[in-house]
Write a protein that holds these residues in place. Structure first.
Motif, mmCIF file in Angstrom:
data_model
loop_
_atom_site.group_PDB
_atom_site.id
_atom_site.type_symbol
_atom_site.label_atom_id
_atom_site.label_comp_id
_atom_site.label_asym_id
_atom_site.label_seq_id
_atom_site.Cartn_x
_atom_site.Cartn_y
_atom_site.Cartn_z
ATOM 1 N N SER C 7 23.767 41.571 13.349
ATOM 2 C CA SER C 7 23.055 42.722 12.786
ATOM 3 C C SER C 7 23.872 43.446 11.734
ATOM 4 O O SER C 7 23.348 44.291 11.017
ATOM 5 C CB SER C 7 22.707 43.710 13.902
ATOM 6 O OG SER C 7 21.971 43.062 14.912
ATOM 7 N N PHE C 8 25.150 43.145 11.666
ATOM 8 C CA PHE C 8 26.026 43.789 10.680
ATOM 9 C C PHE C 8 26.776 42.726 9.896
ATOM 10 O O PHE C 8 26.973 41.610 10.392
ATOM 11 C CB PHE C 8 27.030 44.718 11.388
ATOM 12 C CG PHE C 8 26.378 45.932 11.982
ATOM 13 C CD1 PHE C 8 26.225 47.096 11.227
ATOM 14 C CD2 PHE C 8 25.895 45.917 13.289
ATOM 15 C CE1 PHE C 8 25.612 48.214 11.769
ATOM 16 C CE2 PHE C 8 25.274 47.041 13.833
ATOM 17 C CZ PHE C 8 25.139 48.195 13.071
ATOM 18 N N TYR C 9 27.174 43.081 8.696
ATOM 19 C CA TYR C 9 27.976 42.145 7.906
ATOM 20 C C TYR C 9 29.142 42.896 7.278
ATOM 21 O O TYR C 9 29.190 44.126 7.279
ATOM 22 C CB TYR C 9 27.117 41.454 6.839
ATOM 23 C CG TYR C 9 26.789 42.301 5.628
ATOM 24 C CD1 TYR C 9 25.778 43.271 5.664
ATOM 25 C CD2 TYR C 9 27.481 42.131 4.421
ATOM 26 C CE1 TYR C 9 25.473 44.031 4.548
ATOM 27 C CE2 TYR C 9 27.176 42.889 3.308
ATOM 28 C CZ TYR C 9 26.173 43.836 3.368
ATOM 29 O OH TYR C 9 25.888 44.606 2.267
ATOM 30 N N ALA C 10 30.090 42.117 6.787
ATOM 31 C CA ALA C 10 31.231 42.689 6.069
ATOM 32 C C ALA C 10 31.260 42.118 4.663
ATOM 33 O O ALA C 10 30.712 41.046 4.410
ATOM 34 C CB ALA C 10 32.532 42.357 6.793
ATOM 35 N N ILE C 11 31.882 42.849 3.758
ATOM 36 C CA ILE C 11 31.987 42.358 2.384
ATOM 37 C C ILE C 11 33.411 42.573 1.895
ATOM 38 O O ILE C 11 34.015 43.613 2.164
ATOM 39 C CB ILE C 11 30.956 43.067 1.464
ATOM 40 C CG1 ILE C 11 31.058 42.544 0.035
ATOM 41 C CG2 ILE C 11 31.122 44.568 1.489
ATOM 42 C CD1 ILE C 11 29.871 42.972 -0.842
ATOM 43 N N VAL C 12 33.926 41.566 1.225
ATOM 44 C CA VAL C 12 35.286 41.641 0.683
ATOM 45 C C VAL C 12 35.226 41.397 -0.820
ATOM 46 O O VAL C 12 34.788 40.331 -1.264
ATOM 47 C CB VAL C 12 36.210 40.583 1.328
ATOM 48 C CG1 VAL C 12 37.645 40.753 0.829
ATOM 49 C CG2 VAL C 12 36.161 40.681 2.846
ATOM 50 N N ALA C 13 35.650 42.386 -1.598
ATOM 51 C CA ALA C 13 35.689 42.221 -3.051
ATOM 52 C C ALA C 13 37.115 41.887 -3.468
ATOM 53 O O ALA C 13 38.054 42.574 -3.081
ATOM 54 C CB ALA C 13 35.231 43.513 -3.741
ATOM 55 N N GLY C 14 37.245 40.850 -4.244
ATOM 56 C CA GLY C 14 38.582 40.457 -4.687
ATOM 57 C C GLY C 14 39.184 39.441 -3.744
ATOM 58 O O GLY C 14 40.231 39.677 -3.148
ATOM 59 N N VAL C 15 38.493 38.331 -3.622
ATOM 60 C CA VAL C 15 38.965 37.296 -2.717
ATOM 61 C C VAL C 15 39.794 36.292 -3.506
ATOM 62 O O VAL C 15 39.377 35.832 -4.566
ATOM 63 C CB VAL C 15 37.769 36.580 -2.051
ATOM 64 C CG1 VAL C 15 38.241 35.382 -1.250
ATOM 65 C CG2 VAL C 15 37.026 37.563 -1.162
ATOM 66 N N GLY C 16 40.942 35.971 -2.995
ATOM 67 C CA GLY C 16 41.783 34.949 -3.618
ATOM 68 C C GLY C 16 42.555 34.259 -2.520
ATOM 69 O O GLY C 16 42.088 34.171 -1.388
ATOM 70 N N ALA C 17 43.736 33.833 -2.846
ATOM 71 C CA ALA C 17 44.488 33.040 -1.875
ATOM 72 C C ALA C 17 45.206 33.889 -0.833
ATOM 73 O O ALA C 17 45.630 33.377 0.194
ATOM 74 C CB ALA C 17 45.522 32.194 -2.624
ATOM 75 N N GLY C 18 45.329 35.201 -1.068
ATOM 76 C CA GLY C 18 46.180 36.019 -0.217
ATOM 77 C C GLY C 18 45.421 36.935 0.718
ATOM 78 O O GLY C 18 44.741 36.490 1.643
#
Lengths: 253, 253, 253, 253
Positions: C7-18
Motif C-alpha cells: 500500500s506504500f512505496y518509496a522513491i529514491v532520486a539520484g540512484v547510482g552505484a553508491g
C-alpha cells in the motif's frame, strides 16, 4: 595619554605578555585600568607603562579561579576606585594548556581546566556584572559606551580536538556561560561578547615558534586583538556582536 | 529475552525512570548490563525487570562525579563480570537543572554542574575506555559491533540560554569532551557519539507537565531514544555517527 | 525478499552505484521502490536486482533539476503506482563536484551546482511532500513509520572550503531547504532529515583511490549508510532526528 | 569630508535606505565610492549627499544577479576610476524576502533567491576579486588596510526557519561562498568576511513596525552596522575576522 574618563574604569583579568597587556594598554587610553594576574610580575611593567603614558593603572595579584581572591580584589578596587563605575570587564584568564592523550590526563588537570576557565569566569562575572548593571543607568556622567563584558576564547571553544579534552571542556564551558550571560544581561543593557582567538599570538615567548610556515604576520599581533576588543566595547546597543573570530590571514581553518 | 552475548557486557551510568531505564532494557536484549545510579531505588526495579525477562543485570550504587566511587564500581564489575569484555558504555548521568538568574546561581551550583556533568563523564570515560579499547581487538569471540561510548546531551549542550548558565556550562563541557574522545578513540576503533535530546521525556514525573500544547507524542518516548542509541551502537565502523539530535515532531527548534 | 507493504512505496532520486543503490535495496525490503536517475544505466541493474530478490521496482529516467522532468516522472508513478501512498522519499541527487579555484569557476558551473542541488531538491520536495502529507493520515492501512523525506548532504554542507565555492553553495542551500522543511512539515507529521556523509564512499569508481592511508574500512560502505537511512525512517515521531553525520572511524574531521 | 585616499576606491552593491547607504557614507570618508543598485532612485540622493560632504561618489544602475549588467558596471568604473585601485567591495544585495509556505513558493521565487543572493555574489566577487588581489601588492601608495570583500548576511544565513525555504537557501549559499572565498583569498591577502545582521534595521520603511516591544534602540541603527563594516576593513592581516553577528541588545536569539 590622558584618559577620557575619570568616572569609569576598566578591568582586565588575566594579564600577561599578549592579549591582556595590549587590551589593558588600549583601554587605558580611555579609562583607568585595573590589571589582575596571579603573579605580579605579569602586570608590574604594564602598570608602569600605562602610568608613564599618563594613564592610571592598578595591579592586583588575583587568582581568578579562587572566589575569595576575586572578592578580595574587588574589595581593594572599591577602596581605591570607589568613586568610579565599571565601564568594561575583560576576562582573559584561563588555565594552562596540557595537550595530551586523554588516558594520561589526570582528574586534577581536567578539573583545573574547568575551574580555571569556567570557574574563573563565573567568579569574575559574579563580581563585575552588578557593577556593569549599575553603570547602565549612570547619568552624571553617562558611560561613553554600553557597559561591556568581553571574554577571550580559543579554537578549543568550538572544537574538541583529539588530545584537547581538558582544554576544550574548559573553553566550551566558558563559551556556554558567555552565551547565557549575553542573553540574560544584553536586554538589561550590558554587552557580553565572546572572541575566538584562533592562532598563535606574537609575543616574546612564541618568537622562536614557526607557525604558518613562518610567513610575515602569521602570528596574531596582540595590539590588533585589542583593536577589536575596543571596537566591541564601542558598539552601539542597537548593534551588539555576540561572537567574532580573529585569526591570521594565513591560518588554516 | 536471552542475551545474545555472554562474553560482552554493557554499562549504563545515570539510570532513572527515563532514558537510562529504556537504554538498559534495550541493551539487555543483547548483553548483560551494569546499571549505575547514586540511589539504588533508581535501578532496583529495572534490574528485576531485566532478570524477569531472562536477561542479566547488576546494579551498583555509584556517584559518577566521584572518582573513588566510580573506581569502586569498576572493581565490583571486575569481580562479578571479570570474564566479560565491555561492548558499550552509556553515560546518561548529569547534575540537576537549576534554571535561575546568574546572580542567584551559587558557586556551588555552578561547580556541581561542571563536576556532575563533565567531571562525571571524565571519570566514567577514564574507567571504560581502556576496556573498550581492549574489546576492539577481541577475537574469541569478536564483538558484535564496534565498542561504543554513548553520551547523552541536551539542548543546553549547544545553546547557552538565559538563566541556564550552570547547566549549559556543564553540558557544553560534556560535548567538548565527547568530541575530543571521538577524534582520539575513533581511529582506534571505539565509536564515541553524542546525542542531543531536545525535548521533555515522557516519564511518570513529567506526566502532568503540558508541553507542545499537549499534542500526542509531544514528549519523547524513552524507548524511542533507546532505539537510536542501539542504532548508534550497531553502526559499521566505516560509517560512524558522531552526533545526532532527537526531538518530538512538534518541538519548536 | 517480499515487501512488507503493497500500500506504500518509496522513491529514491539520484540512484547510482553508491548510496542511492544501497538505499533503494534497503527500502525495497519493505516497499516497492521507484528509482530516479538521469541515465537509465544507473538504475537498470538495480531494478533487476530488486526484482530478482522478489521486490518491486520501477526505474524512471529523470533530471531532478528540471521541474518538467520531475513532473513527468510523478505522472508515470501515478499511472503505475496509483494505488500506493508514499512512505519515504530520498533525495540523493546532486550536481557534480568541480573543485577548482573560484576565478576559474564559470557562472554556468556555479549555477548548475545551485540548480542541480538546491533546485533539484525543490522540485523533488514539491512533488513528494503533498503525497507524504497524504500518507500521514492514512488509516487502511496506516503507514509503518512516519512518512519521511531524507536528504543526502556532504562535508560541503557545513564547510565552505577553499576551491569548493560552487559545490558548497549548492550543498549549503540544500541544507537550508531541508531545515526549513523539517520545521514546516515535522509538526504536520512528516519526518524531514539531513544526513552529512563525510568521507569517500566505497564503490567501484573509488576502488583505486587511496584514502585514510588505505586503512581497512577507510571508505564508507554504502550499505551502512542505507542502514542509517532506514533507522531514520523507522524513528518514532516523538523522537525524530533532524541531522546526523556519517564518516569512517579513521576519517579526520 | 575629504577622502583620505584618491588612489583607492570602494564599491557597495545593493544600496538602499539602510545598510548600503550607511556603509557607502562611512567608506566615503576614506575613499571615493561606487554605488550599485538596480534602481537609480536608490542611490541618487546618497551620491548627492556624499558629494555635498566633499566626497566622491558614482552611482551605476546595476542588477547584481545579471552577469552582463555587472560586467557593464565594471567597464564604466574602469573608464571613470581607471586610475584607482579597489580597497573594499561590499556586497549588500539580495533578492526579496517572500516568507511563505513551501508548497506556495514557486520555482521562480526559489530560483530568484538563489540567483539574486548567491548568483549576485558570484558575479560581484568575480569582478572585484582580481582588483582586490591587485591592490594587495600595490606600493605607491600602499593600501591603507588589507583589501576587503564584505558580505551582508541575515539570520536566515544560519537558520532555515519554517516558511523561509527560498530566502534561507539563498542566504546559506551566500555564506558558503563567502567562507570558501575567505579560505581561498585570505592567504593571498584579501580579507573576506561575512556579517550576520539579525534584527530589523531602523529605516523609514520600518518606522511603523513594532519590534522588540517597541523598546528604544530595538531596531538596528544602520550607521552602527557601518561602523562594524569599517572596523572589519581596518583589521590588521594578522587578525582577520571571518564572521560576526550584529543584533539589538533586546533581540531574542
Amino acid at each position: 595619554m590622558s584618559t577620557v574618563s575619570k568616572s569609569f574604569y576598566a578591568i582586565v583579568a588575566g594579564v600577561g605578555a599578549g592579549t591582556g597587556r595590549s587590551v589593558a594598554l588600549r583601554f587605558a587610553k580611555a579609562y583607568p585600568v585595573v590589571l589582575l594576574a596571579r603573579n605580579p610580575s605579569n602586570y608590574t611593567d604594564i602598570v608602569a607603562e600605562i602610568k608613564q603614558q599618563g594613564g592610571e593603572a592598578l595591579g592586583i595579584s588575583t587568582d581568578a579561579s579562587d572566589a575569595a581572591s576575586v572578592a578580595s580584589a574587588f574589595e581593594q578596587i572599591k577602596k581605591e576606585f570607589g568613586d568610579k563605575k565599571l565601564a568594561a570587564a575583560i576576562f582573559n584568564a584561563g588555565a594552562g594548556f596540557g595537550i595530551k592523550p586523554f588516558l594520561e590526563t589526570t582528574a586534577d588537570e581536567f578539573n583545573q581546566s574547568l575551574s580555571g576557565n569556567a570557574g574563573g569566569l563565573y567568579n569574575f562575572a559574579h563580581a563585575s556584572l552588578p557593577q556593569l548593571l549599575d553603570s547602565v543607568d549612570a547619568t552624571s556622567p553617562a558611560p561613553l559606551h554600553p557597559p561591556t563584558l568581553l571574554v577571550t576564547g580559543a579554537t578549543a571553544s568550538v572544537r574538541g580536538s583529539s588530545r584537547f579534552a581538558a582544554f576544550a571542556a574548559g573553553k566550551f564551558a566558558v563559551r556556554a556561560l558567555t552565551q547565557s550571560l549575553s542573553r540574560e544581561f544584553g536586554p538589561r543593557g550590558v554587552h557580553v561578547a565572546h572572541i575566538i582567538v584562533d592562532g598563535t599570538i606574537d609575543i616574546p615567548r612564541t618568537k622562536s615558534r614557526i607557525v604558518n610556515d613562518g610567513k610575515p604576520d602569521g602570528k596574531i599581533d596582540p595590539d590588533a586583538i585589542a583593536d577589536s576588543y575596543w571596537h566591541l566595547h564601542s558598539q552601539h546597543r542597537s548593534s551588539f556582536t555576540q561572537e567574532l573570530d580573529l585569526r591570521p590571514y594565513v591560518e588554516k581553518f
